[in-house]
Scaffold this motif. Structure first.
Motif, short mmCIF file in Angstrom:
data_model
loop_
_atom_site.label_atom_id
_atom_site.label_comp_id
_atom_site.label_asym_id
_atom_site.label_seq_id
_atom_site.Cartn_x
_atom_site.Cartn_y
_atom_site.Cartn_z
N TYR A 201 0.86 -1.18 0.00
CA TYR A 201 0.00 0.00 0.00
C TYR A 201 0.90 1.24 0.00
N ALA A 202 0.62 2.18 -0.88
CA ALA A 202 1.48 3.36 -1.02
C ALA A 202 0.65 4.58 -1.37
N THR A 203 1.10 5.73 -0.93
CA THR A 203 0.46 6.98 -1.34
C THR A 203 0.85 7.27 -2.79
N PRO A 204 0.06 8.05 -3.52
CA PRO A 204 0.32 8.27 -4.95
C PRO A 204 1.68 8.91 -5.23
N GLU A 205 2.28 9.57 -4.23
CA GLU A 205 3.60 10.18 -4.44
C GLU A 205 4.69 9.13 -4.69
N VAL A 206 4.35 7.86 -4.47
CA VAL A 206 5.36 6.81 -4.66
C VAL A 206 5.88 6.78 -6.10
N ALA A 219 -1.04 4.07 -13.38
CA ALA A 219 -0.77 4.14 -11.96
C ALA A 219 -2.02 4.65 -11.24
N PHE A 220 -2.14 4.32 -9.94
CA PHE A 220 -3.26 4.89 -9.20
C PHE A 220 -2.95 6.36 -8.89
N THR A 221 -3.99 7.13 -8.65
CA THR A 221 -3.89 8.58 -8.50
C THR A 221 -4.36 9.01 -7.12
N ALA A 222 -4.29 10.34 -6.87
CA ALA A 222 -4.77 10.87 -5.59
C ALA A 222 -6.25 10.59 -5.41
N ALA A 223 -7.02 10.60 -6.49
CA ALA A 223 -8.45 10.30 -6.39
C ALA A 223 -8.68 8.87 -5.94
N GLU A 227 -10.69 9.03 0.59
CA GLU A 227 -11.62 8.26 1.42
C GLU A 227 -12.88 7.92 0.63
N GLY A 228 -13.29 6.65 0.68
CA GLY A 228 -14.50 6.22 0.00
C GLY A 228 -14.33 5.92 -1.47
N ALA A 229 -13.10 6.03 -2.01
CA ALA A 229 -12.88 5.77 -3.43
C ALA A 229 -13.05 4.28 -3.73
N ALA A 230 -13.44 3.98 -4.95
CA ALA A 230 -13.57 2.58 -5.37
C ALA A 230 -12.20 1.91 -5.32
N PRO A 231 -12.10 0.68 -4.78
CA PRO A 231 -10.80 0.04 -4.64
C PRO A 231 -10.19 -0.34 -5.99
N LEU A 281 0.52 -7.51 -5.15
CA LEU A 281 -0.34 -6.39 -5.52
C LEU A 281 0.23 -5.08 -4.98
N MET A 282 -0.18 -3.99 -5.62
CA MET A 282 0.16 -2.65 -5.18
C MET A 282 -1.13 -1.84 -5.19
N ALA A 283 -1.43 -1.19 -4.07
CA ALA A 283 -2.72 -0.50 -3.94
C ALA A 283 -2.52 0.85 -3.28
N PRO A 284 -3.46 1.78 -3.46
CA PRO A 284 -3.32 3.11 -2.86
C PRO A 284 -3.50 3.07 -1.34
N LEU A 285 -2.71 3.89 -0.66
CA LEU A 285 -2.76 4.00 0.80
C LEU A 285 -3.51 5.28 1.18
N TYR A 286 -4.54 5.14 1.97
CA TYR A 286 -5.33 6.30 2.42
C TYR A 286 -4.63 6.93 3.62
#
Length: 897
Positions: A201-206, A219-223, A227-231, A281-286
Motif C-alpha cells: 500500500y502506497a500513497t500516490p507520491e510513490v 498508476a493509481f492517483t490521488a483520487a 476516502e471512500g474511493a472505489a478500490p 499487488l500494489m494498492a493506494p494507501l489512504y
C-alpha cells in the motif's frame, strides 16, 4: 599495501623509463587510491587499485619492447613478433613443467581455488546486497525517514498519518516527493482457492519517488487514494504471470481482495518487488487528512531535491522537528516534551535501510575469507619458494648462457599466472555453485538475494585477483632467482647448507604471516561462537518443544463476532483430534510473528504529571490457555479464563518487567487505559518475562489482552490470528489435519505456513549462525594451512641440513638434541605469528563488538585459548618433522652426502 605492490611491480620497468617516470607513476597511483577512498571507500579502492596493477603489468613488456626499438636493436614489428613467439614458447615450457609436477600443481590449484572461490562468492553477495544501487532511477537519492524517542522506550519509529502530512507541508526544501508505504497481507480469492499474499500500500507520491511506472495500464492517483474511493490495485509481474498467464486484457478486470471486488488498473514491470518476497499487488494507501501525530506504522520514503546532499537532508530534517509543535497545536508536543522524549529524526538511503542488520555480518564474512585467501596465497608462495630453490642451478646456467633477467622472470611469471588462471577459473565455478545454492534456498533470509549474481564486476574482480595473486606469487621466486646470483648458483653442489639457511628466511616470514592470519580468524570465530552459545543459553521465557504454529487469516471486513466464533470452533475441533493436547491463539508470537503493538498508557493510581513522559508498553491479544500452552508461569493473580473479554469488561495481564518498572512489582488490581477517552482495564495477573523480540533483545514491558469483542484500546482484533498447537504430532500432520478441518468449516479462509515454533526460533538466529559457521570454517582451514606451511618449512630445513644432522649425531648428539634444534625454529616462527596475530585480532574484535552478545570484544577466554590452540597445532606441525630428523641414521646420511 597496494602502493607497495605497485612499486615492486614498477621495478620491472626498463631502467631508462623507470628513471624518468617511475616515481611519478607510483605517486599518481597513490593519489588514485586516496581519491577512490574518498569517493566510495574500500570497494572502489580495490576495484581501481587492481585495475591499475593490471594496467602496469601489461605496460611493462610494452615499454621494454619500446626501449629496445629506440636503441635500434630491431624494428618494432619484428621485435614484437619475436617477443610474442618467445613468450608463447615460455608458456608451453611452463605448462609442461607444471604437468611434470602433478602433486605441486594440484595442491597449488586446489588451494588457490578454495581461497579465490570463497572470496568471489562472498564478494558477489556483498556487491549484490550492499553495494549495487537499487533498481530505481538515481536510486541513491531515494531516502528513508525514521524517528527515535528513547525517552519513551521507542528507539525506532517509522511514520504516522500525522508525520506524513507534516513532511508534505514542510519538506519542500529537502524533498522533491515524499511517500508513505505499508506492506500488509491480504486474502485474495481466485475461484474457490483463497491465497494470502503481500500487498504494497502506497500513497500516490510513490510514483514520483521510485520513478518506476506500470508496464501495463495506469498508476493509481490521488483520487484513488481518497476516502471512500472505489478500490483499485496493480498486479506485480509475478502475480500477473502466475494468476492470469500474462493476459494483456487483465486491465479493467476485478479480483477479490479481502472480500472486496477490486479493479485491476495496471501491471508493474518484471523485477519490481520492493524487497518483499512474493509481492503480488500494489494498492493506494489512504492518509487521514486529520491524522494524529501518533499511531506510527507507515514507512516514509522520499526523493531528495536536486542539489540537496544526504548530509544536507539530515541537517534540514533534524531542523524541521522544531516545527512539530506548531503543526500539531491540539496535541501536547511542546519543545520540553520532545526534549524529554529524546525525539529525533534520521535520514538514510533506501538501500541502507533495506540491508540494515545484514551489512555487519557480510563485511565480517568478507574480511574472513579475505584473510583465508591471504593464508592460501602464502601457502602457495611457500611451494613456489621451494620450487625456485630446486631450480636455482638450472636458472643460473640459463643466465650464464645469456638469458636476460626479464626472460627468467617471465618464465616464473608464466608458471604462476598459469596456475592462478586455472585456480581462478575453478574458484569462479565454485563461487557460482555456492551462490546458486544460497539464492535458491534463501539462506539466512538475506535481503536483495534475487539480485545477487556472478556479474561483470565480480568477474573483473576475479581477473584482477588472478593477476595480483599471480604477480605476487612470482615476486619472491624472481627475487631469489635474480640473474646476479649466477656465480653462486653455479658453485652449488648440493653439499653446502648456507644457501638453504638463507632461503628459509623468507619462508619463515610467510609462515608467520599465515599463522598470524589464522590466529585472527580463530579469535574472530571464537568470539562469535562464544557469543552464539551465550545467546542460545538464554531462557526465552516459554517452552517451544512440541509446539506447532499456523496462521489463519479471515477477511478484515468480516463481522468480528462471526470471526471469533469461527476461530473458537476450529480450536475446539483441533483439540479433539488424536495427538493434539492444547490449542490457543494469539495476534503474534515471540521471534516470528511480530504483531505486538506499542504505545503510551495511563495508570489510574499513578497519574502522569503534565511535565513528565507517559509510560510505554507493548501489547498483544491472546486466547484462553495461551499461558499454559507456552508454559509461561503466572506469578501473581489468576490465569485467563473462558469468557474474559467477552462481557465487555476489560481485563489484562502484564509481564514481570511491566510490574517492576511501573508498579513496584505490585500490579494485580491496578487499572490502566491507553487514552483519555478509553475505558479502564484491570490487571488481573502477572506472568513471567518472555523475550518477545529475540533472545538478544531486552525484555520490554508487555500487556496481554484477551482476544475478544471488547473495545479496550490494545485489543488487536480477531481477523488474522496465529494458532498455537501443542501435541505429539509433527507439523506436517498438523498441517494436513488443519487444512482438512478448514476446508470442511470454511473453505474460503487460507491457512498460512504451518511449522514448528522451534524452527521459527532457529530462523530468527540464522544470520548469526551462518556468520559464525563461515568464520569458523575459515579459521579451521587457515589454521590447517598454517600448520601445513610450518610443517613444510621445518621439513625443508631438515632436507637442506641432512649432512649437518648426520655430523652432529656422529659426534655424539642425542636424538632429543636434534628434536629440540628444530622445535626451537618452529617455536620462533610461531611466536612471531602469534604476536602479529594478536595485534590483528584486537583490531578485528572492535569490528565484531556490535555483533557480540554478553561477551566483551576483548574476551579473555578467547584471547587466551586461541593462541594456545594455535601454539599446540604449530608445535605438533614442528614436532613431526623434528621427530623424523632425530631418527635419521648418521652413517647412511653421511654416505649419501
Amino acid at each position: 599495501m597496494l602502493v607497495r605492490l605497485y612499486a615492486l611491480l614498477a621495478a620491472l620497468l626498463p631502467p631508462g623509463f623507470r628513471a624518468r617516470f617511475g616515481d611519478d607513476l607510483v605517486a599518481d597511483y597513490a593519489d588514485l587510491l586516496e581519491e577512490s577512498r574518498r569517493a566510495g571507500g574500500l570497494p572502489v579502492v580495490l576495484t581501481r587499485g587492481l585495475r591499475g596493477l593490471g594496467d602496469l603489468a601489461l605496460r611493462i613488456p610494452a615499454e621494454r619492447r619500446a626501449e629496445r626499438a629506440r636503441a635500434g636493436r630491431t624494428s618494432f614489428s619484428s621485435r614484437a613478433s619475436d617477443t610474442m613467439g618467445t613468450h608463447l614458447r615460455d608458456l608451453r615450457v611452463a605448462w609442461r613443467a607444471l604437468a611434470k609436477a602433478p602433486a605441486f600443481t594440484l595442491t597449488a590449484i586446489v588451494t588457490l581455488a578454495l581461497g579465490l572461490g570463497s572470496t568471489l562468492a562472498i564478494f558477489a553477495l556483498v556487491q549484490g546486497i550492499l553495494l549495487n544501487p537499487l533498481a530505481y532511477p538515481d536510486s541513491e537519492r531515494i531516502v528513508e525517514v525514521r524517528h527515535h524517542s528513547p525517552g519513551l522506550d521507542l528507539p525506532n519509529l517509522n511514520n504516522s498519518d500525522g508525520t506524513l502530512r507534516f513532511y508534505h507541508a514542510n519538506g519542500d526544501p529537502v524533498f522533491a516527493a515524499f511517500a508513505g508505504l505499508d506492506v500488509s497481507r491480504r486474502n485474495v480469492l481466485l475461484g474457490d482457492t483463497p491465497e494470502r499474499v503481500p500487498v504494497l500500500y502506497a500513497t500516490p507520491e510513490v510514483w514520483d519517488v521510485l520513478r518506476v511506472p506500470p508496464a501495463l495500464g495506469r498508476a493509481f492517483t490521488a483520487a484513488d487514494a481518497a476516502e471512500g474511493a472505489a478500490p483499485v490495485a496493480l498486479l506485480t509481474h509475478g502475480a500477473w504471470t502466475r494468476w492470469f498467464g500474462r493476459d494483456p486484457g487483465i486491465v479493467g478486470r476485478t479480483v477479490d481482495i479481502d472480500g472486496q471486488s477490486t479493479e485491476v488498473v495496471g501491471v508493474m514491470p518484471a523485477g519490481f518487488d520492493y524487497d518483499t518476497d512474493g509481492l503480488a499487488l500494489m494498492a493506494p494507501l489512504y492518509v487521514d487528512p486529520n491524522g494524529p501525530f501518533g499511531a506510527f506504522g507507515t514507512d516514509g520514503i522520499a526523493r531528495l531535491r536536486d542539489g540537496v546532499s544526504l548530509a544536507d537532508a539530515r541537517t534540514l530534517v533534524s531542523d524541521l522537528q522544531a516545527r512539530l509543535p506548531d503543526f500539531f497545536p491540539e496535541e501536547e508536543l511542546d519543545a520540553s516534551f520532545l526534549e524529554s522524549a529524546g525525539w529525533s529524526a534520521s535520514v538514510r538511503t533506501l538501500r541502507e535501510a533495506l540491508v540494515s542488520g545484514t551489512d555487519t555480518a557480510l563485511w565480517v564474512v568478507l574480511g574472513s575469507v579475505a584473510f583465508l585467501l591471504l593464508v592460501a596465497c602464502a601457502n602457495v608462495a611457500n611451494l613456489f619458494m621451494v620450487r625456485a630453490e630446486s631450480a636455482r642451478k638450472p636458472t643460473a646456467v640459463r643466465a650464464a648462457l645469456g638469458a636476460s633477467g626479464w626472460r627468467i622472470a617471465w618464465s616464473v611469471l608464466a608458471e604462476t599466472l598459469s596456475l592462478t588462471a586455472v585456480g581462478t577459473a575453478l574458484g569462479a565455478l565454485l563461487a557460482w555453485g555456492a551462490l546458486a545454492w544460497v539464492t535458491s534456498r534463501g539462506v539466512a533470509d538475506l535481503p536483495r538475494l534475487d539480485e545477487v549474481a556472478m556479474g561483470g564486476t565480480t568477474l573483473a574482480v576475479a581477473v584482477g585477483l588472478a593477476l595480483m595473486v599471480g604477480t605476487v606469487l612470482a615476486l619472491l621466486p624472481i627475487l631469489r632467482l635474480r640473474a646476479t646470483a649466477v656465480a653462486d648458483g653455479l658453485r652449488r653442489d648440493g653439499r653446502t647448507t648456507t644457501g638453504g639457511r638463507e632461503s628459509t628466511w623468507s619462508r619463515d616470514v610467510l609462515v608467520s604471516l599465515q599463522l598470524a592470519a589464522a590466529l585472527v580468524l580463530v579469535v574472530g570465530s571464537g568470539l562469535l561462537f562464544r557469543s552464539f552459545t551465550r545467546l542460545q543459553a538464554v531462557d526465552p521465557g516459554f517452552d517451544p518443544d512440541n509446539v506447532t504454529i499456523a496462521g489463519v487469516s479471515r477477511s478484515a471486513s468480516e463481522d468480528p463476532e462471526r470471526a471469533l466464533a469461527a476461530h473458537r470452533v476450529l480450536m475446539e475441533r483441533l483439540e479433539g483430534l488424536p495427538g493434539i493436547d492444547q490449542v490457543a491463539m494469539t495476534s503474534g508470537l515471540p521471534f516470528i510473528e511480530g504483531n505486538a503493538n506499542g504505545g503510551s498508557f495511563d495508570i489510574e493510581s499513578r497519574p502522569t504529571p503534565d511535565d513528565a513522559l507517559p509510560p510505554v508498553a507493548m501489547n498483544k491479544s491472546i486466547s484462553t490457555g495461551y499461558f499454559e500452552l507456552m508454559d509461561m508461569p503466572v506469578l501473581a493473580g489468576r490465569t485467563m479464563q473462558r469468557g474474559d473479554g467477552d462481557d465487555g469488561r476489560p481485563v489484562l495481564w502484564v509481564n514481570q518487567t511491566f510490574a517492576d518498572r511501573f508498579l513496584d512489582g505490585q500490579a494485580v488490581g491496578e487499572r490502566v487505559r491507553d487514552n483519555d477517552e478509553g475505558e479502564w482495564g484491570e490487571i488481573v495477573g502477572v506472568v513471567g518475562d518472555v523475550h518477545e523480540f529475540g533472545l538478544n533483545a531486552e525484555v520490554r514491558p508487555m500487556m496481554y489482552v484477551p482476544a475478544g469483542l471488547h473495545d479496550w484500546g490494545p485489543n488487536l482484533g480477531v481477523a488474522r490470528v496465529v494458532l498455537v498447537i501443542k501435541g505429539s504430532l509433527d507439523p506436517a500432520s498438523v498441517g494436513t489435519s488443519l487444512r482438512g478441518l478448514m476446508a470442511e468449516l470454511d473453505p474460503g479462509v487460507p491457512v498460512l505456513t504451518v511449522r514448528a515454533l522451534r524452527e521459527g526460533m532457529a530462523e530468527s538466529m540464522a544470520q548469526r549462525r551462518y556468520t559464525m559457521i563461515i568464520v569458523l570454517l575459515a579459521g579451521v582451514v587457515a589454521l590447517l594451512l598454517g600448520a601445513i606451511g610450518l610443517f613444510g618449512v621445518i621439513s625443508y630445513v631438515i632436507s637442506q641440513r641432512r649432512r649437518e644432522i648426520g655430523l652432529r649425531m656422529a659426534l655424539g648428539a642425542e636424538r632429543q638434541d636434534v628434536e629440540r634444534l628444530f622445535l626451537r625454529k618452529g617455536v620462533k616462527v610461531t611466536a612471531f605469528g602469534i604476536v602479529l596475530g594478536l595485534a590483528g585480532a584486537v583490531a578485528l574484535s572492535r569490528t565484531l563488538a556490535s555483533a557480540l552478545f554478553e561477551i566483551s570484544a576483548m574476551d579473555p577466554v578467547t584471547f587466551v585459548s586461541a593462541p594456545l590452540l594455535l601454539a599446540a597445532v604449530a608445535l605438533l606441525a614442528s614436532w613431526l618433522p623434528a621427530r623424523r630428523a632425530a631418527r635419521l641414521d648418521p652413517m647412511e646420511t653421511l654416505r649419501a652426502e
